[in-house]
Write a protein that holds these residues in place. Structure first.
Motif, mmCIF file in Angstrom:
data_model
loop_
_atom_site.group_PDB
_atom_site.id
_atom_site.type_symbol
_atom_site.label_atom_id
_atom_site.label_comp_id
_atom_site.label_asym_id
_atom_site.label_seq_id
_atom_site.Cartn_x
_atom_site.Cartn_y
_atom_site.Cartn_z
ATOM 1 N N ARG A 142 33.763 20.421 62.275
ATOM 2 C CA ARG A 142 34.691 20.449 61.146
ATOM 3 C C ARG A 142 33.961 20.179 59.831
ATOM 4 N N LEU A 143 33.005 19.278 59.872
ATOM 5 C CA LEU A 143 32.218 18.986 58.673
ATOM 6 C C LEU A 143 31.389 20.196 58.250
ATOM 7 N N ALA A 144 30.933 20.972 59.227
ATOM 8 C CA ALA A 144 30.174 22.183 58.897
ATOM 9 C C ALA A 144 31.051 23.161 58.118
ATOM 10 N N ALA A 145 32.313 23.287 58.546
ATOM 11 C CA ALA A 145 33.256 24.163 57.830
ATOM 12 C C ALA A 145 33.555 23.602 56.442
ATOM 13 N N ALA A 146 33.707 22.277 56.355
ATOM 14 C CA ALA A 146 33.976 21.640 55.056
ATOM 15 C C ALA A 146 32.785 21.802 54.119
ATOM 16 N N LEU A 147 31.580 21.750 54.679
ATOM 17 C CA LEU A 147 30.372 21.925 53.867
ATOM 18 C C LEU A 147 30.292 23.334 53.302
ATOM 19 N N THR A 148 30.640 24.308 54.126
ATOM 20 C CA THR A 148 30.643 25.699 53.660
ATOM 21 C C THR A 148 31.615 25.871 52.493
ATOM 22 N N ARG A 149 32.798 25.287 52.634
ATOM 23 C CA ARG A 149 33.792 25.371 51.558
ATOM 24 C C ARG A 149 33.292 24.706 50.283
ATOM 25 N N ALA A 150 32.739 23.502 50.437
ATOM 26 C CA ALA A 150 32.279 22.756 49.261
ATOM 27 C C ALA A 150 31.153 23.495 48.551
ATOM 28 N N SER A 151 30.224 24.065 49.306
ATOM 29 C CA SER A 151 29.094 24.780 48.722
ATOM 30 C C SER A 151 29.561 26.026 47.967
ATOM 31 N N LYS A 152 30.499 26.756 48.571
ATOM 32 C CA LYS A 152 31.024 27.953 47.913
ATOM 33 C C LYS A 152 31.794 27.583 46.650
ATOM 34 N N ASP A 153 32.563 26.496 46.720
ATOM 35 C CA ASP A 153 33.341 26.061 45.561
ATOM 36 C C ASP A 153 32.425 25.630 44.422
ATOM 37 N N LEU A 154 31.364 24.916 44.774
ATOM 38 C CA LEU A 154 30.386 24.491 43.770
ATOM 39 C C LEU A 154 29.770 25.706 43.083
ATOM 40 N N GLN A 155 29.350 26.671 43.882
ATOM 41 C CA GLN A 155 28.738 27.877 43.334
ATOM 42 C C GLN A 155 29.724 28.650 42.447
ATOM 43 N N MET A 156 30.967 28.762 42.908
ATOM 44 C CA MET A 156 31.971 29.502 42.155
ATOM 45 C C MET A 156 32.305 28.809 40.835
ATOM 46 N N SER A 157 32.337 27.478 40.857
ATOM 47 C CA SER A 157 32.631 26.732 39.625
ATOM 48 C C SER A 157 31.555 26.979 38.578
ATOM 49 N N VAL A 158 30.287 26.949 39.019
ATOM 50 C CA VAL A 158 29.174 27.178 38.094
ATOM 51 C C VAL A 158 29.189 28.623 37.580
ATOM 52 N N GLU A 159 29.459 29.561 38.495
ATOM 53 C CA GLU A 159 29.511 30.968 38.083
ATOM 54 C C GLU A 159 30.636 31.214 37.086
ATOM 55 N N THR A 160 31.760 30.522 37.253
ATOM 56 C CA THR A 160 32.887 30.690 36.336
ATOM 57 C C THR A 160 32.560 30.150 34.950
ATOM 58 N N ILE A 161 31.840 29.017 34.910
ATOM 59 C CA ILE A 161 31.398 28.487 33.615
ATOM 60 C C ILE A 161 30.549 29.529 32.892
ATOM 61 N N SER A 162 29.623 30.132 33.642
ATOM 62 C CA SER A 162 28.751 31.142 33.036
ATOM 63 C C SER A 162 29.544 32.365 32.606
ATOM 64 N N LYS A 163 30.475 32.779 33.446
ATOM 65 C CA LYS A 163 31.273 33.982 33.145
ATOM 66 C C LYS A 163 32.104 33.811 31.879
ATOM 67 N N LEU A 164 32.629 32.610 31.678
ATOM 68 C CA LEU A 164 33.500 32.378 30.539
ATOM 69 C C LEU A 164 32.749 32.012 29.259
ATOM 70 N N ASN A 165 31.445 31.763 29.380
ATOM 71 C CA ASN A 165 30.693 31.308 28.211
ATOM 72 C C ASN A 165 29.395 32.094 28.016
ATOM 73 N N ALA A 166 29.383 33.331 28.450
ATOM 74 C CA ALA A 166 28.221 34.194 28.293
ATOM 75 C C ALA A 166 28.467 35.196 27.170
ATOM 76 N N GLU A 167 27.451 35.951 26.842
ATOM 77 C CA GLU A 167 27.568 36.958 25.789
ATOM 78 C C GLU A 167 28.627 37.995 26.137
ATOM 79 N N THR A 168 28.729 38.294 27.449
ATOM 80 C CA THR A 168 29.700 39.307 27.890
ATOM 81 C C THR A 168 31.133 38.777 27.921
ATOM 82 N N SER A 169 31.314 37.477 27.694
ATOM 83 C CA SER A 169 32.656 36.886 27.759
ATOM 84 C C SER A 169 33.590 37.475 26.710
ATOM 85 N N LYS A 170 33.010 38.007 25.634
ATOM 86 C CA LYS A 170 33.836 38.594 24.579
ATOM 87 C C LYS A 170 34.570 39.845 25.046
#
Length: 249
Positions: free
Chosen positions: A72-100
């Motif tokens: 179960r922890l392995a599944a939780a780790l997969t979720r947490a890792s994906k969420d972390l990556q997605m959060s960082v990618e969203t910050i970049s997506k919303l604050n990049a040159e292409t965000s305009k």
């Protein structure tokens, strides 16, 4: 047998052999005491055997429960890792040159929703702690690891709650304020949901410090959760290894 000893005592008294009688009586008392001690030893041995069997049964169940929790922890780790990556990618997506080039409709596709918890099992460890069966475990190292299980489970719960609070206390209220939620679904339980003409507030997400900070906080909490899951998994694996060695003895 009792009649036999009684007859001997009677004969000694009848013949006036008081000294021999007293010696015999003392010997008989010693035999009775020895018999009682032997009976107690057998009873104690039998009780210890029963308690050890009970302990082993609990430890086998605990090993199975811990292995399930590792999965179960392995599944939780997969979720947490994906969420972390997605959060960082969203910050970049919303604050990049292409965000305009983003539109208000693009906000709907941020893909950041509630943080769901994968529950861990603890019925066996709770029963072990409740019954006090660990008193019969002589392996101090294993006993220490088992005694820490509920602390590990509490650490996982606390780390998850901190991550979940970012959604409950910050993101959900923020989204509710700046996103047209009625545009997310066509219907709910086959009941059509009206499409209201409210626009998503693009400025609340693109190049917005407040939302960027919320996303950074989510990433930080997911990183902490990821770290704690790895640590707990390592300790649970060590516990399973030691349970294996103990049960194979």
């Amino acid at each position: 047998m009792i009649k036999f000893f009684r007859k001997i005592r009677f004969n000694l008294m009848e013949t006036g052999k008081t000294g021999k009688y007293l010696k015999y009586a003392a010997g008989e008392i010693v035999l009775v005491v020895i018999g009682i001690l032997i009976a107690l030893s057998i009873n104690n041995w039998n009780n210890d055997r029963i308690e050890n069997q009970k302990l082993n049964t609990y430890l086998k169940a605990l090993k199975f429960e811990t292995q399930n929790n590792i999965n179960r922890l392995a599944a939780a780790l997969t979720r947490a890792s994906k969420d972390l990556q997605m959060s960082v990618e969203t910050i970049s997506k919303l604050n990049a040159e292409t965000s305009k080039n983003l539109t208000s409709d693009d906000i709907i596709n941020l893909n950041l929703g509630p943080i769901f918890k994968i529950e861990l099992e603890q019925s066996v460890i709770n029963e072990i702690m409740y019954t006090g069966v660990l008193e019969h475990l002589s392996n101090d190292s294993l006993k220490k690891k088992i005694s820490r299980i509920n602390l590990e489970l509490e650490d996982y719960k606390t780390s998850y709650n901190h991550a979940r609070a970012i959604w409950d206390d910050y993101m959900l209220p923020y989204h509710s304020k700046h996103i047209n939620v009625t545009g997310l679904w066509d219907s709910i339980n086959n009941i059509a949901l009206p499409k209201l003409p409210f626009k998503n507030d693009l400025d609340a997400f693109v190049y917005n410090r407040e939302y960027a900070n919320i996303l950074a906080s989510r990433a930080r909490m997911m990183g902490n959760l990821e770290r704690d899951i790895k640590l707990i998994t390592t300790r649970f694996n060590a516990l399973v290894d030691e349970l294996d060695m103990f049960l194979d003895e």
